[in-house]
Scaffold this motif. Structure first.
Motif, PDB file in Angstrom:
ATOM      1  N   ILE A   1       8.016  30.755 -33.966  1.00 41.44           N
ATOM      2  CA  ILE A   1       8.231  30.840 -32.514  1.00 41.44           C
ATOM      3  C   ILE A   1       7.046  31.529 -31.843  1.00 41.44           C
ATOM      4  CG2 ILE A   1       9.654  31.820 -30.676  1.00 41.44           C
ATOM      5  CD1 ILE A   1      12.080  31.425 -32.399  1.00 41.44           C
ATOM      6  N   PHE A   2       6.591  32.642 -32.428  1.00 46.47           N
ATOM      7  CA  PHE A   2       5.422  33.330 -31.868  1.00 46.47           C
ATOM      8  C   PHE A   2       4.238  32.377 -31.798  1.00 46.47           C
ATOM      9  CE2 PHE A   2       1.361  35.451 -32.483  1.00 46.47           C
ATOM     10  CZ  PHE A   2       1.371  36.424 -31.502  1.00 46.47           C
ATOM     11  N   TYR A   3       3.991  31.649 -32.871  1.00 42.35           N
ATOM     12  CA  TYR A   3       2.822  30.759 -32.894  1.00 42.35           C
ATOM     13  C   TYR A   3       2.996  29.592 -31.928  1.00 42.35           C
ATOM     14  CZ  TYR A   3      -1.329  28.536 -34.854  1.00 42.35           C
ATOM     15  OH  TYR A   3      -2.586  27.993 -35.028  1.00 42.35           O
ATOM     16  N   SER A   4       4.225  29.134 -31.735  1.00 41.95           N
ATOM     17  CA  SER A   4       4.474  28.072 -30.770  1.00 41.95           C
ATOM     18  C   SER A   4       4.107  28.522 -29.357  1.00 41.95           C
ATOM     19  CB  SER A   4       5.947  27.652 -30.807  1.00 41.95           C
ATOM     20  OG  SER A   4       6.270  27.033 -32.022  1.00 41.95           O
ATOM     21  N   TYR A   5       4.421  29.769 -29.052  1.00 38.27           N
ATOM     22  CA  TYR A   5       4.006  30.329 -27.765  1.00 38.27           C
ATOM     23  C   TYR A   5       2.492  30.485 -27.708  1.00 38.27           C
ATOM     24  CZ  TYR A   5       8.659  31.725 -25.991  1.00 38.27           C
ATOM     25  OH  TYR A   5       9.932  31.737 -25.477  1.00 38.27           O
ATOM     26  N   ALA A   6       1.924  31.107 -28.724  1.00 43.63           N
ATOM     27  CA  ALA A   6       0.503  31.461 -28.700  1.00 43.63           C
ATOM     28  C   ALA A   6      -0.417  30.249 -28.640  1.00 43.63           C
ATOM     29  CB  ALA A   6       0.157  32.314 -29.919  1.00 43.63           C
ATOM     30  N   ARG A   7      -0.102  29.203 -29.363  1.00 39.52           N
ATOM     31  CA  ARG A   7      -1.046  28.086 -29.433  1.00 39.52           C
ATOM     32  C   ARG A   7      -1.077  27.259 -28.156  1.00 39.52           C
ATOM     33  NH1 ARG A   7       2.151  25.044 -34.239  1.00 39.52           N
ATOM     34  NH2 ARG A   7       3.936  24.266 -33.067  1.00 39.52           N
ATOM     35  N   GLU A   8      -0.192  27.542 -27.200  1.00 40.19           N
ATOM     36  CA  GLU A   8      -0.282  26.899 -25.892  1.00 40.19           C
ATOM     37  C   GLU A   8      -1.317  27.586 -25.000  1.00 40.19           C
ATOM     38  OE1 GLU A   8       1.163  24.211 -25.135  1.00 40.19           O
ATOM     39  OE2 GLU A   8       2.741  23.992 -26.632  1.00 40.19           O
ATOM     40  N   LEU A   9      -1.848  28.696 -25.464  1.00 39.46           N
ATOM     41  CA  LEU A   9      -2.799  29.481 -24.678  1.00 39.46           C
ATOM     42  C   LEU A   9      -4.217  29.351 -25.235  1.00 39.46           C
ATOM     43  CD1 LEU A   9      -0.651  32.744 -24.519  1.00 39.46           C
ATOM     44  CD2 LEU A   9      -0.703  30.900 -22.815  1.00 39.46           C
ATOM     45  N   ALA A  10      -5.198  29.479 -24.354  1.00 37.59           N
ATOM     46  CA  ALA A  10      -6.586  29.378 -24.780  1.00 37.59           C
ATOM     47  C   ALA A  10      -6.960  30.475 -25.766  1.00 37.59           C
ATOM     48  CB  ALA A  10      -7.515  29.429 -23.556  1.00 37.59           C
ATOM     49  N   LEU A  11      -6.337  31.643 -25.637  1.00 39.44           N
ATOM     50  CA  LEU A  11      -6.710  32.758 -26.512  1.00 39.44           C
ATOM     51  C   LEU A  11      -6.383  32.484 -27.979  1.00 39.44           C
ATOM     52  CD1 LEU A  11      -4.051  34.572 -27.478  1.00 39.44           C
ATOM     53  CD2 LEU A  11      -4.126  35.344 -25.118  1.00 39.44           C
ATOM     54  N   SER A  12      -5.528  31.508 -28.250  1.00 41.36           N
ATOM     55  CA  SER A  12      -5.201  31.195 -29.643  1.00 41.36           C
ATOM     56  C   SER A  12      -6.412  30.663 -30.400  1.00 41.36           C
ATOM     57  CB  SER A  12      -4.056  30.176 -29.712  1.00 41.36           C
ATOM     58  OG  SER A  12      -4.445  28.917 -29.190  1.00 41.36           O
ATOM     59  N   GLU A  13      -7.442  30.222 -29.662  1.00 45.07           N
ATOM     60  CA  GLU A  13      -8.671  29.768 -30.304  1.00 45.07           C
ATOM     61  C   GLU A  13      -9.337  30.906 -31.073  1.00 45.07           C
ATOM     62  OE1 GLU A  13     -11.157  28.029 -27.355  1.00 45.07           O
ATOM     63  OE2 GLU A  13      -9.659  26.544 -26.720  1.00 45.07           O
ATOM     64  N   LEU A  14      -9.049  32.151 -30.661  1.00 41.10           N
ATOM     65  CA  LEU A  14      -9.615  33.307 -31.353  1.00 41.10           C
ATOM     66  C   LEU A  14      -9.098  33.415 -32.780  1.00 41.10           C
ATOM     67  CD1 LEU A  14      -9.273  36.035 -28.551  1.00 41.10           C
ATOM     68  CD2 LEU A  14     -11.336  34.805 -29.211  1.00 41.10           C
ATOM     69  N   PHE A  15      -7.931  32.827 -33.048  1.00 41.95           N
ATOM     70  CA  PHE A  15      -7.340  32.931 -34.379  1.00 41.95           C
ATOM     71  C   PHE A  15      -8.155  32.183 -35.426  1.00 41.95           C
ATOM     72  CE2 PHE A  15      -2.895  33.236 -32.212  1.00 41.95           C
ATOM     73  CZ  PHE A  15      -3.269  34.465 -31.673  1.00 41.95           C
ATOM     74  N   ASN A  16      -9.057  31.310 -34.958  1.00 44.47           N
ATOM     75  CA  ASN A  16      -9.918  30.563 -35.877  1.00 44.47           C
ATOM     76  C   ASN A  16     -11.328  31.124 -35.957  1.00 44.47           C
ATOM     77  OD1 ASN A  16      -8.535  28.267 -37.117  1.00 44.47           O
ATOM     78  ND2 ASN A  16      -8.202  27.556 -35.020  1.00 44.47           N
ATOM     79  N   LYS A  17     -11.693  31.978 -34.988  1.00 41.13           N
ATOM     80  CA  LYS A  17     -13.064  32.484 -34.923  1.00 41.13           C
ATOM     81  C   LYS A  17     -13.301  33.565 -35.969  1.00 41.13           C
ATOM     82  CE  LYS A  17     -14.083  31.364 -30.125  1.00 41.13           C
ATOM     83  NZ  LYS A  17     -15.209  30.490 -30.491  1.00 41.13           N
ATOM     84  N   GLN A  18     -14.514  33.584 -36.508  1.00 46.54           N
ATOM     85  CA  GLN A  18     -14.862  34.556 -37.536  1.00 46.54           C
ATOM     86  C   GLN A  18     -15.626  35.752 -36.989  1.00 46.54           C
ATOM     87  OE1 GLN A  18     -13.689  34.203 -40.631  1.00 46.54           O
ATOM     88  NE2 GLN A  18     -12.697  32.330 -39.934  1.00 46.54           N
ATOM     89  N   VAL A  19     -16.443  35.532 -35.979  1.00 45.78           N
ATOM     90  CA  VAL A  19     -17.269  36.612 -35.434  1.00 45.78           C
ATOM     91  C   VAL A  19     -17.368  36.495 -33.920  1.00 45.78           C
ATOM     92  CG1 VAL A  19     -18.679  36.877 -37.519  1.00 45.78           C
ATOM     93  CG2 VAL A  19     -19.337  35.203 -35.780  1.00 45.78           C
ATOM     94  N   GLY A  20     -18.045  37.466 -33.321  1.00 52.41           N
ATOM     95  CA  GLY A  20     -18.332  37.404 -31.888  1.00 52.41           C
ATOM     96  C   GLY A  20     -17.192  37.808 -30.986  1.00 52.41           C
ATOM     97  N   LEU A  21     -16.239  38.577 -31.497  1.00 54.76           N
ATOM     98  CA  LEU A  21     -15.108  38.978 -30.663  1.00 54.76           C
ATOM     99  C   LEU A  21     -15.545  39.845 -29.490  1.00 54.76           C
ATOM    100  CD1 LEU A  21     -12.186  39.826 -33.104  1.00 54.76           C
ATOM    101  CD2 LEU A  21     -12.331  37.953 -31.481  1.00 54.76           C
ATOM    102  N   LYS A  22     -16.535  40.685 -29.730  1.00 52.13           N
ATOM    103  CA  LYS A  22     -16.989  41.583 -28.676  1.00 52.13           C
ATOM    104  C   LYS A  22     -17.462  40.783 -27.466  1.00 52.13           C
ATOM    105  CE  LYS A  22     -18.925  45.242 -30.068  1.00 52.13           C
ATOM    106  NZ  LYS A  22     -19.840  46.280 -30.622  1.00 52.13           N
ATOM    107  N   GLU A  23     -18.241  39.726 -27.726  1.00 47.09           N
ATOM    108  CA  GLU A  23     -18.730  38.879 -26.640  1.00 47.09           C
ATOM    109  C   GLU A  23     -17.623  37.986 -26.095  1.00 47.09           C
ATOM    110  OE1 GLU A  23     -20.051  39.143 -29.635  1.00 47.09           O
ATOM    111  OE2 GLU A  23     -21.790  40.403 -29.143  1.00 47.09           O
ATOM    112  N   GLU A  24     -16.796  37.456 -26.999  1.00 45.34           N
ATOM    113  CA  GLU A  24     -15.734  36.535 -26.612  1.00 45.34           C
ATOM    114  C   GLU A  24     -14.712  37.201 -25.701  1.00 45.34           C
ATOM    115  OE1 GLU A  24     -14.493  32.669 -26.776  1.00 45.34           O
ATOM    116  OE2 GLU A  24     -15.954  33.387 -28.247  1.00 45.34           O
ATOM    117  N   LEU A  25     -14.361  38.437 -26.022  1.00 43.62           N
ATOM    118  CA  LEU A  25     -13.324  39.146 -25.279  1.00 43.62           C
ATOM    119  C   LEU A  25     -13.876  40.000 -24.147  1.00 43.62           C
ATOM    120  CD1 LEU A  25     -11.200  40.350 -28.326  1.00 43.62           C
ATOM    121  CD2 LEU A  25     -10.657  38.476 -26.780  1.00 43.62           C
ATOM    122  N   GLY A  26     -15.184  40.225 -24.169  1.00 42.91           N
ATOM    123  CA  GLY A  26     -15.767  41.097 -23.161  1.00 42.91           C
ATOM    124  C   GLY A  26     -15.316  42.529 -23.333  1.00 42.91           C
ATOM    125  N   ARG A  27     -15.011  42.901 -24.574  1.00 46.13           N
ATOM    126  CA  ARG A  27     -14.538  44.254 -24.872  1.00 46.13           C
ATOM    127  C   ARG A  27     -15.580  44.987 -25.705  1.00 46.13           C
ATOM    128  NH1 ARG A  27      -8.940  45.013 -24.912  1.00 46.13           N
ATOM    129  NH2 ARG A  27      -7.969  43.800 -23.265  1.00 46.13           N
TER     130      ARG A  27
END
Length: 209
Positions: free
Chosen positions: A52-78
């Protein structure tokens, strides 16, 4: 619209699961090569207990982060994004036990007789889901706990979670997560290491209100 349909099914489902206490945990360094490990998206795909959690999450663009390996700092702006992601993933039972589902809002329940367009309902539902999913993601991995309690910011602006450890900081092991609780009640059921972070399956949900 797939998201709207999913929300509708959840709203009409007959819910009989009792509410449970919740707990959450942190992660540890794994010695396996990242290339030999599944991604967070892979783990969520095969773990049926959190579908259920994943069904909710994968409808959002941020779920693409679940496949990314690096670059979170730039991707998230954090600036404080470190390593991968830590996902606090509620079981299906924990989500179904909620009196108000992730796509619903207090306003929509209080004003059920007020007519709004399907487009407005869809946007409202998506915004609610975005906030709920963000509250279950910590943009840091692995987590550490140098003190009995440690607070981490989630992706939801202004929302943090507090992890309390039952293990002394100077006696940590790979299974210390078993003694951790989140927000004074949520328990971690299991931990799974991914190539781009850590997935904790928890027996409750993070409150976004």
């Amino acid at each position: 619209m797939r998201l709207f349909s999913f929300f509708t099914v959840l709203s009409l489902a007959s819910l009989s699961f009792p509410a449970t206490a919740e707990q959450t945990v942190f992660s540890h360094q794994d010695t396996m090569n990242a290339n030999d490990m599944p991604s967070l998206a892979d783990l969520l795909t095969i773990e049926s207990s959190v579908s259920i959690f994943y069904s909710y999450a994968r409808e959002l663009a941020l779920s693409e982060l679940f496949n990314k390996q690096v670059g979170l700092k730039e991707e998230l702006g954090r600036a404080n994004a470190n390593g991968g992601l830590t996902l606090l993933v509620p079981t299906n039972k924990a989500v179904m036990a909620l009196a108000r589902k992730p796509h619903q809002s207090a306003q929509s329940q209080d004003n059920e007789d007020i007519a709004i367009s399907e487009e407005e309902l869809f946007k409202q539902s998506r915004d609610n889901v975005q906030r709920w999913v963000e509250a279950h993601i910590i943009p840091t991995s692995p987590l550490t706990y140098p003190a009995p309690t440690t607070t981490y910011d989630t992706l939801l602006q202004g929302k943090s979670v507090t992890l309390a450890s039952g293990t002394a900081p100077d006696a940590q092991s790979d299974e210390d997560w078993k003694s951790v609780t989140i927000n004074e009640g949520i328990r971690i059921i299991s931990m799974k290491q991914a190539s781009n972070g850590v997935l904790y399956i928890i027996d409750g949900t993070i409150d976004v209100d």
